[in-house]
Design a protein around this motif. Structure first.
Motif: not given
Length: 70
Positions: A47-55, A59-60, A63-70
């Motif tokens: 993947m390009t750097e942009r594609e990897y960052y968006m992926y 993923e983060r 997926k439902g595991g993280v529901t907030r930024c902090c």
């Protein structure tokens, strides 16, 4: 002198990679190393750097595991 600079640059890259890992940030350089070691095949490209960052963001956060930024 060049050997020393190369060693310093390598150490700084490793520190940067470790910090990214600790804070859960995507690490494109680590992804590329892994991809070329385990997935490289003729006709396929990482993947390009942009594609990897968006992926990594999807993923983060989608997926439902993280529901907030902090």
């Amino acid at each position: 002198m060049r050997k020393r600079w190369r060693a310093i640059k390598k150490s700084l890259r490793q520190i940067s990679s470790n910090i990214k890992t600790i804070f859960g940030m995507p690490d494109y350089d680590r992804y590329l190393r892994h991809w070329y070691q385990t997935h490289a095949k003729p006709g396929f490209f990482p993947m390009t750097e942009r594609e990897y960052y968006m992926y990594a963001l999807r993923e983060r956060y989608e997926k439902g595991g993280v529901t907030r930024c902090c």
